[in-house]
Scaffold this active site. Structure first.
Site, PDB file in Angstrom:
ATOM      1  N   GLU A  29       0.859  -1.188   0.000  1.00  0.00           N
ATOM      2  CA  GLU A  29       0.000   0.000   0.000  1.00  0.00           C
ATOM      3  C   GLU A  29       0.892   1.234   0.000  1.00  0.00           C
ATOM      4  O   GLU A  29       1.816   1.327   0.817  1.00  0.00           O
ATOM      5  CB  GLU A  29      -0.857   0.051   1.272  1.00  0.00           C
ATOM      6  CG  GLU A  29      -2.173  -0.683   1.172  1.00  0.00           C
ATOM      7  CD  GLU A  29      -3.017  -0.510   2.432  1.00  0.00           C
ATOM      8  OE1 GLU A  29      -4.100   0.080   2.319  1.00  0.00           O
ATOM      9  OE2 GLU A  29      -2.595  -0.976   3.506  1.00  0.00           O
ATOM     10  N   ASN A  65      -5.899  -2.811   6.528  1.00  0.00           N
ATOM     11  CA  ASN A  65      -6.171  -2.974   7.967  1.00  0.00           C
ATOM     12  C   ASN A  65      -7.501  -2.381   8.407  1.00  0.00           C
ATOM     13  O   ASN A  65      -8.049  -2.777   9.430  1.00  0.00           O
ATOM     14  CB  ASN A  65      -5.025  -2.405   8.800  1.00  0.00           C
ATOM     15  CG  ASN A  65      -3.819  -3.321   8.738  1.00  0.00           C
ATOM     16  OD1 ASN A  65      -3.965  -4.535   8.683  1.00  0.00           O
ATOM     17  ND2 ASN A  65      -2.631  -2.742   8.718  1.00  0.00           N
TER      18      ASN A  65
HETATM   19  C1  LIG Z   1      -0.894  -6.015   9.870  1.00  0.00           C
HETATM   20  C2  LIG Z   1      -0.622  -5.283   8.618  1.00  0.00           C
HETATM   21  O1  LIG Z   1      -0.286  -4.101   8.684  1.00  0.00           O
HETATM   22  C3  LIG Z   1      -0.830  -5.828   7.269  1.00  0.00           C
HETATM   23  C4  LIG Z   1      -0.634  -7.303   7.109  1.00  0.00           C
HETATM   24  O2  LIG Z   1       0.440  -7.753   6.813  1.00  0.00           O
HETATM   25  S1  LIG Z   1      -1.957  -8.248   7.404  1.00  0.00           S
HETATM   26  C5  LIG Z   1      -1.368  -9.892   7.155  1.00  0.00           C
HETATM   27  C6  LIG Z   1      -1.358 -10.250   5.695  1.00  0.00           C
HETATM   28  N1  LIG Z   1      -0.912 -11.605   5.561  1.00  0.00           N
HETATM   29  C7  LIG Z   1      -1.772 -12.635   5.511  1.00  0.00           C
HETATM   30  O3  LIG Z   1      -2.965 -12.463   5.547  1.00  0.00           O
HETATM   31  C8  LIG Z   1      -1.113 -13.984   5.438  1.00  0.00           C
HETATM   32  C9  LIG Z   1      -2.110 -15.102   5.464  1.00  0.00           C
HETATM   33  N2  LIG Z   1      -1.418 -16.381   5.354  1.00  0.00           N
HETATM   34  C10 LIG Z   1      -0.945 -16.862   4.179  1.00  0.00           C
HETATM   35  O4  LIG Z   1      -1.116 -16.271   3.130  1.00  0.00           O
HETATM   36  C11 LIG Z   1      -0.219 -18.194   4.226  1.00  0.00           C
HETATM   37  O5  LIG Z   1      -0.593 -18.862   5.398  1.00  0.00           O
HETATM   38  C12 LIG Z   1       1.348 -18.047   4.173  1.00  0.00           C
HETATM   39  C13 LIG Z   1       1.748 -17.474   2.809  1.00  0.00           C
HETATM   40  C14 LIG Z   1       1.898 -17.147   5.279  1.00  0.00           C
HETATM   41  C15 LIG Z   1       1.992 -19.403   4.372  1.00  0.00           C
HETATM   42  O6  LIG Z   1       1.486 -20.277   3.430  1.00  0.00           O
HETATM   43  P1  LIG Z   1       1.497 -21.861   3.628  1.00  0.00           P
HETATM   44  O7  LIG Z   1       1.045 -22.447   2.357  1.00  0.00           O
HETATM   45  O8  LIG Z   1       0.788 -22.207   4.868  1.00  0.00           O
HETATM   46  O9  LIG Z   1       2.989 -22.162   3.990  1.00  0.00           O
HETATM   47  P2  LIG Z   1       4.206 -22.571   3.106  1.00  0.00           P
HETATM   48  O10 LIG Z   1       3.867 -23.664   2.148  1.00  0.00           O
HETATM   49  O11 LIG Z   1       5.278 -22.838   4.109  1.00  0.00           O
HETATM   50  O12 LIG Z   1       4.544 -21.226   2.330  1.00  0.00           O
HETATM   51  C16 LIG Z   1       4.020 -20.872   1.063  1.00  0.00           C
HETATM   52  C17 LIG Z   1       5.128 -20.235   0.273  1.00  0.00           C
HETATM   53  O13 LIG Z   1       5.583 -19.056   0.939  1.00  0.00           O
HETATM   54  C18 LIG Z   1       6.986 -19.140   1.214  1.00  0.00           C
HETATM   55  N3  LIG Z   1       7.229 -18.475   2.501  1.00  0.00           N
HETATM   56  C19 LIG Z   1       6.472 -18.550   3.619  1.00  0.00           C
HETATM   57  N4  LIG Z   1       6.972 -17.733   4.553  1.00  0.00           N
HETATM   58  C20 LIG Z   1       8.078 -17.142   4.008  1.00  0.00           C
HETATM   59  C21 LIG Z   1       9.014 -16.172   4.460  1.00  0.00           C
HETATM   60  N5  LIG Z   1       8.939 -15.630   5.669  1.00  0.00           N
HETATM   61  N6  LIG Z   1      10.011 -15.827   3.621  1.00  0.00           N
HETATM   62  C22 LIG Z   1      10.123 -16.337   2.392  1.00  0.00           C
HETATM   63  N7  LIG Z   1       9.236 -17.224   1.883  1.00  0.00           N
HETATM   64  C23 LIG Z   1       8.243 -17.631   2.701  1.00  0.00           C
HETATM   65  C24 LIG Z   1       7.300 -20.598   1.217  1.00  0.00           C
HETATM   66  O14 LIG Z   1       8.639 -20.811   0.893  1.00  0.00           O
HETATM   67  C25 LIG Z   1       6.353 -21.155   0.161  1.00  0.00           C
HETATM   68  O15 LIG Z   1       6.926 -20.958  -1.109  1.00  0.00           O
HETATM   69  P3  LIG Z   1       6.566 -21.943  -2.356  1.00  0.00           P
HETATM   70  O16 LIG Z   1       5.172 -21.568  -2.773  1.00  0.00           O
HETATM   71  O17 LIG Z   1       7.592 -21.609  -3.368  1.00  0.00           O
HETATM   72  O18 LIG Z   1       6.657 -23.332  -1.842  1.00  0.00           O
END
Ligand SMILES: CC(=O)CC(=O)SCCNC(=O)CCNC(=O)[C@H](O)C(C)(C)COP(=O)(O)OP(=O)(O)OC[C@H]1O[C@@H](n2cnc3c(N)ncnc32)[C@H](O)[C@@H]1OP(=O)(O)O
Ligand SMILES: NC(=O)C1=CN([C@@H]2O[C@H](COP(=O)(O)OP(=O)(O)OC[C@H]3O[C@@H](n4cnc5c(N)ncnc54)[C@H](OP(=O)(O)O)[C@@H]3O)[C@@H](O)[C@H]2O)C=CC1
Length: 291
Positions: A152, A190
């Site tokens: 954003e 948010n």
């Molecule tokens: C609060 C604020 O101000 C704003 C915000 O950020 S609000 C929060 C926004 N974020 C969300 O809503 C996240 C919701 N969760 C998700 O999208 C998923 O659970 C997730 C992407 C975090 C994990 O996905 P998952 O399928 O459960 O795990 P996992 O298979 O281990 O990871 C998916 C991919 O992300 C990668 N990954 C996960 N965490 C990582 C990190 N910290 N660094 C690098 N890569 C990462 C993995 O390597 C994997 O890559 P591939 O697709 O190449 O295999």
């Protein structure tokens, strides 16, 4: 103005993710924090996350090493002054952010753009306390930074077009997508996401569901990748509470009232994953619900 060198302030989960993606995109990065443990933790998290990307063929071994070599950790805030773009990603508290910008100001180059990764705080207000409100804006990444596509971009009332374009160019170079949001409490993501998380905590507080049933319902019933309580733990309960307070104070509507149970968890120091305990206890092999 071409951005070449980036300063990141705050080496928590967001700061380390921002340094990671900037370095992979070829920017030189200086990352600062007030404590050495946070800096060491950030460097090892970046190393681990880069290695994970390399093992999955997303980046080459050579790119991984080059990215690591581009990141310089420092405890000295003045070292951030020699950068073209600063992204402040310290704790979500306005007084902390204001003090950082104030301390940094004497060390800045005239052209340096200042930005904040704040989740909710007024960009206009933060900018007004600096010597360069026209070169100040919101640069809001999502967590986890290396994975999430959106950034954003938030203009304060005084932000000039050159500053916005320079930040937009950086987002493009990262291969991410910029969404422009107006400067009102918690911006777009948010404003929508945090009341949902707060409502999930109310659902728990009122006994409508347990931690497990609430998260399972939203994962299986609404196809969310994480349940709202798991996501709150992932974001950090202190950050969630801070955002709700900004919404509540800034919009003066009782619908944004932070759930007392959220406040209680924060008062206990149960801040989620980063302290090993929140709506789940992460100290064992698998997360165990705390309610
Ligand atoms: C609060 C604020 O101000 C704003 C915000 O950020 S609000 C929060 C926004 N974020 C969300 O809503 C996240 C919701 N969760 C998700 O999208 C998923 O659970 C997730 C992407 C975090 C994990 O996905 P998952 O399928 O459960 O795990 P996992 O298979 O281990 O990871 C998916 C991919 O992300 C990668 N990954 C996960 N965490 C990582 C990190 N910290 N660094 C690098 N890569 C990462 C993995 O390597 C994997 O890559 P591939 O697709 O190449 O295999
Ligand atoms: N968590 C999330 O999902 C998201 C958070 N954000 C925003 O990003 C920012 C950082 O959040 P996050 O990384 O989760 O928080 P963390 O708590 O993980 O990290 C914050 C870091 O900032 C450090 N810090 C505190 N004061 C200073 C200072 N004066 N100078 C330098 N560093 C300082 C803290 O050190 P110490 O621990 O010693 O206090 C800590 O290491 C917040 O504004 C937050 O709202 C934005 C998008 C998503």
């Amino acid at each position: 103005m071409e951005v070449k060198k980036i300063g990141v302030i705050g080496a928590g989960q967001m700061g380390n993710g921002i340094a990671h993606v900037m370095a992979v995109a070829g920017y030189d990065v200086v990352i600062n924090d007030v404590n050495q443990t946070a800096l060491d933790g950030a460097m090892s998290a970046i190393q681990k996350n880069l290695a994970r990307q390399a093992s999955r063929g997303k980046i080459s071994e050579e790119d991984m090493n080059a990215a690591l070599a581009r990141i310089t950790p420092t405890l000295a805030l003045p070292d951030i002054g020699a950068t073209d773009l600063v992204i402040e990603a310290a704790t979500e508290r306005e007084t902390i952010k204001q003090a950082i910008f104030e301390d940094l100001q004497p060390h800045l180059q005239p052209h340096t753009i200042l930005t904040s990764n704040t989740s909710s705080i007024s960009i206009t207000r933060l900018a007004s306390r600096t010597d360069r409100p026209e070169r100040f804006m919101g640069f809001h990444f999502m967590n986890p930074v290396p994975v999430m596509q959106l950034v954003e971009l938030i203009r304060g009332i005084a932000t000039d077009e050159e500053t916005f374009t320079a930040c937009q160019t950086v987002v493009e170079r990262l291969g991410k997508t910029a969404a422009s949001a107006e400067d009102f409490p918690a911006f777009i993501v948010n404003r929508i996401l945090m009341p949902m998380i707060n409502e999930a905590v109310y659902t728990l507080y009122e006994g409508v569901g347990s931690v497990k049933s609430i998260d399972e319902s939203m994962k299986l019933g609404a196809n969310h990748p994480m349940g709202p309580l798991e996501l709150a733990d992932f974001i950090g309960l202190d950050t969630c509470l801070a955002i709700m307070n900004v919404l509540h104070d800034g919009l003066a509507d009782t619908k944004y009232r932070p759930c007392p149970l959220l406040t209680k968890y924060v008062e206990a120091g149960w801040l989620g994953r980063k302290t090993q305990r929140g709506f789940y206890d992460y100290r064992g092999e698998t997360p165990v619900p705390t309610r």
